[in-house]
Structure formats: structure tokens, C-alpha cells
Design an enzyme around this catalytic site. Sequence first.
Site, mmCIF file in Angstrom:
data_model
loop_
_atom_site.group_PDB
_atom_site.id
_atom_site.type_symbol
_atom_site.label_atom_id
_atom_site.label_comp_id
_atom_site.label_asym_id
_atom_site.label_seq_id
_atom_site.Cartn_x
_atom_site.Cartn_y
_atom_site.Cartn_z
ATOM 1 C CB SER A 22 71.207 27.495 16.665
ATOM 2 O OG SER A 22 72.124 26.423 16.789
ATOM 3 C CG ASN A 109 70.089 14.574 15.771
ATOM 4 O OD1 ASN A 109 70.517 15.681 15.474
ATOM 5 N ND2 ASN A 109 69.742 13.667 14.861
ATOM 6 C CB THR A 154 28.886 39.001 38.195
ATOM 7 O OG1 THR A 154 27.663 39.716 38.386
ATOM 8 C CG2 THR A 154 29.124 38.101 39.393
ATOM 9 C CG HIS A 155 27.699 40.455 34.072
ATOM 10 N ND1 HIS A 155 27.577 39.727 32.915
ATOM 11 C CD2 HIS A 155 27.049 39.747 35.034
ATOM 12 C CE1 HIS A 155 26.849 38.641 33.167
ATOM 13 N NE2 HIS A 155 26.544 38.618 34.442
ATOM 14 C CB SER A 276 52.665 61.601 31.314
ATOM 15 O OG SER A 276 52.560 62.431 30.174
ATOM 16 C CG ASN A 284 50.746 57.022 32.889
ATOM 17 O OD1 ASN A 284 49.638 57.472 33.180
ATOM 18 N ND2 ASN A 284 51.540 57.600 32.003
ATOM 19 C CE1 TYR A 316 67.268 18.702 15.782
ATOM 20 C CE2 TYR A 316 68.126 18.454 13.567
ATOM 21 C CZ TYR A 316 67.890 19.240 14.681
ATOM 22 O OH TYR A 316 68.280 20.551 14.683
ATOM 23 C CD GLN A 321 69.484 25.824 14.439
ATOM 24 O OE1 GLN A 321 70.320 24.923 14.520
ATOM 25 N NE2 GLN A 321 69.604 26.794 13.554
ATOM 26 C CE LYS A 324 68.447 24.690 20.642
ATOM 27 N NZ LYS A 324 67.700 24.265 19.411
#
Length: 457
Positions: A22, A109, A154-155, A276, A284, A316, A321, A324
Site C-alpha cells: 500500500s 492494525n 417546478t418540473h 472550444s 463552455n 482486521y 487496505q 484508502k
Amino acid sequence: MKLWGGRFSKQAAKLLDEFNASLPFDKELYLEDIEGSIAHSQMLASQGIITQDEADKIKKGLLEIKKEIEEGKFKWDISDEDIHMAIEKRLIELIGDTGKKLHTARSRNDQVALDFRKWVLKRNLEFAKKIKELIKVFVEIAKEHTSTLLPGMTHLQHAQPISFGYHMMAYASMFKRDYERFIESYNRNNINPLGCAALAGTPHKIDRFKTTEALGFKAPSINCLDTVSDRDFALEILFNISMLMMHASRLSEEMIIWSTSEFGFITLSDEYSTGSSIMPQKKNPDVPELIRGKTGRAYGNLMALLTVMKGLPLAYNKDTQEDKEGVFDSVKNGLISIEILKETLKTMSVNKENMLKATKKGHLTATDLADYLVNKGIPFREAHHITGRAVALAESKGVDLSELSIEELKKIDERIGDDLDLSLENSMKSRKSYGATAPERVKEQIEYFEKFLKESE
Ligand code: ARG
């Protein structure tokens, strides 16, 4: 040994190193690891388990390692497996046999449970701070726009006139809940795992309250078996970030819509828009689009860890592991998203005229007319019908209901008097119920958030 055995086992071992390690990502925890080891060794000394001299040598060595890491001089070696082993190995290289005493009454641990928890706790506070800065921007915008009309929807259909300030205060309310969630997670998970050792505690006469104090935790955890396998704190921050990003994504969606030629409610500043590569005229909204996109990732990280955890027996397991990388990713993307959202909002311009023009479409004061008639004693169903006729008249004349003259309205029903005001402005102003869109109510909301910002400093 088989003819090919040497080569095969060597290759397999290398593969295992790569699979098992890790270190490439948990080096992120170096600071928490070093702070935890200093607190642990000092406690060992004060309990007479090692000498004070040894604890001080360990501390000096650990601080040296911290410097090496921060100056980029530390030699990372994947065969060390993780940050805990890498630092311990280097400590032994630096100070010799004394370094071998550091791991007394401790296991990786409880060590990883400590480091990761500490790291996550700090990030909860970072998010809380960033969210408050964002809320401050909503407040600033709202202050300028307590009377700026826009169509409340609304909607995604025009519904009733509201103010842009009111709309901003809706987002302030959402993000305040996010703030609270991060703080609550911080408080709930602020407990010390150190000293739990592998799973069952230790026969050494350690004092977990001492490390609790030294590391700034509220209390030592109550059950070690739970502590070394608990990743709720990580899941909570993943959820908090998912919810936060969902809110940011909803606002982003509105910003994208608002900045289209069809709406034109806002113009994003050049600083926070992109061009663009082929269409020279384009501007954009990449920022809100990316926030909307990154929200998917945040959900994914949450789902991934929930799935990792669901079948784990106590205590554990190495599966953990996998906790993370998703958290690091969500934290990094969440923090930058909130920061850039804040800047994009701060620098955008609000096109009041376009908002007003849009508010004049869709006869948004129809409910106001019906309410007026009800106040004159007309049953709601009948009022609804009369209003429908007024809308039909406006339609036939090609104007908005709010633009019909009082004479025209009186012709529809003689109970309509001069006191009728169907202007958009009046509609918004008359909605004075608690928490509503009337300017004085929005001012109250602004004060509420200002007070919150001040009191949570
Ligand atoms: N690298 C490990 C992790 O992140 C540290 C804990 C290892 N513990 C163990 N018993 N192998 O989970």
C-alpha cells in the site's frame, strides 16, 4: 528446487510485493504515522516500558524521517509494503537497536486505524471550512438580489415569481446541512484507536488515556476488537462528500442551464470558462460540468468501500487496505470542486434583465389572482375557473397575465376591484410566510446564515 524454480519464485515474489503493497498510496499518511509513533513511544517511556532516553532517541529519529520525506530525500522501497514498515525500517537504520523497541505494545492494525482516522478527521474539518466559505458567497450574492425576480420552477416549468436571493438561500440551506454532517462525523469519530494492538489489547501496562491526550482525541475507544476493524469514519466522509457533491451537482446543473443562450440568466467569467478547439465563438461551462461528472466518482468510492466492508469478519482483514485510495480520491476531488464552485459563483455575472424577461412568461401570477378571488369570498374552484379565463384573455392578446390592465380584468368578473395587483413584484413581495420569498423574509434568511457563519468561526 525445480530447474526454473529460482527464476519463478523470484518473479512471483516481486509480483506479490506489487500486489500487496500500500506504500505507493499510504505514504500520504506519513505525518499521522510519525505523530502517532512519537505519542506512543513517549507513553511507553512514562509507563516505564522503555526508558525516557530511548523514547527521545526515537522521537529524534522520527523527526529526522519527517524531514527526509518532506524534503523528498526519503528512499521509497515498495518491498517495505506500507508506510508503517517503511518508517520503522528507516528508524532502525538511523538510530539502531533502540528503533526496534518502537513497536512494543502496538500492531500495524491499531497503527493504520490511528493514522487513517486522524487523516480523515482533519479532512472533515477542511471540508467544513470550505463549505462555510461557499455559504458566504451565497450570502453575498443574496444580499444583492433580494428583489431580483426570476421564475421559480417546478418540473422545470415556470411556476411562481421568486427572487434570485431566495434561490441562493436555498443552496445555503443545503450546504449548511453538509457542514453539520462533517462536524458531526468529526465529533463522533474523534476517538483514539492506539493501544488496541492487533485485536485484543496488550498485557503491557500502557496508558491509552495518555496517548489520547497527546494526540488530541476525545477518548480512547472502548472496544479494541471493533476499533481495529472499524472503517465507519472512512465511510462517513465518503457519504458526506457524496451528499455534498450531489448538492454541488444540482447547483452546477442549474448554472449550466442558466448560462445557455435560451436562459441567459448568468454569464460565467472568462477566468472560469473554457473555449472550444474548433468553434471559436464558444464559451463552455466546463467547471459545473466537471463537478457534475465528479459526483459520479464520489458515489462510486462510497459504494466501493461499503462493498469491501460488507462481508468482513472481525477483526482486521487485509481487504481493509482497499479503504484508502477511494477516500483520498474523494477528498481531493471534493475539496477542489467546492473551491472552484465558490470562485465560479463569485465571478459570474447575473443578468437581471433576462431573469425578468423570463419571469414575464407563463402567467406566473395566476395563483395570485385565484388567491385574491378567494379572499373576496369566492370558492376556490370558481376562482380557479375565473383565473383560467383571465389567462385565456392574456394569451389571446399575446401578453402575460401580469400585463393585463385592471379594466380588462374587471370585465372578466365584476368582483375584481382596484385593489388587485397582479404584478410579478407584488406576487413575490406578498409571499411573506416564514421562510418564503418576500424580500424581508430573505433578509431574515441572510441574517440567519450570517449568524451561523459568525458563531461557527
Ligand atoms: N497496509 C495495511 C493497511 O493499510 C496496514 C495494516 C496491516 N496489518 C496487517 N495485519 N497486515 O491496511
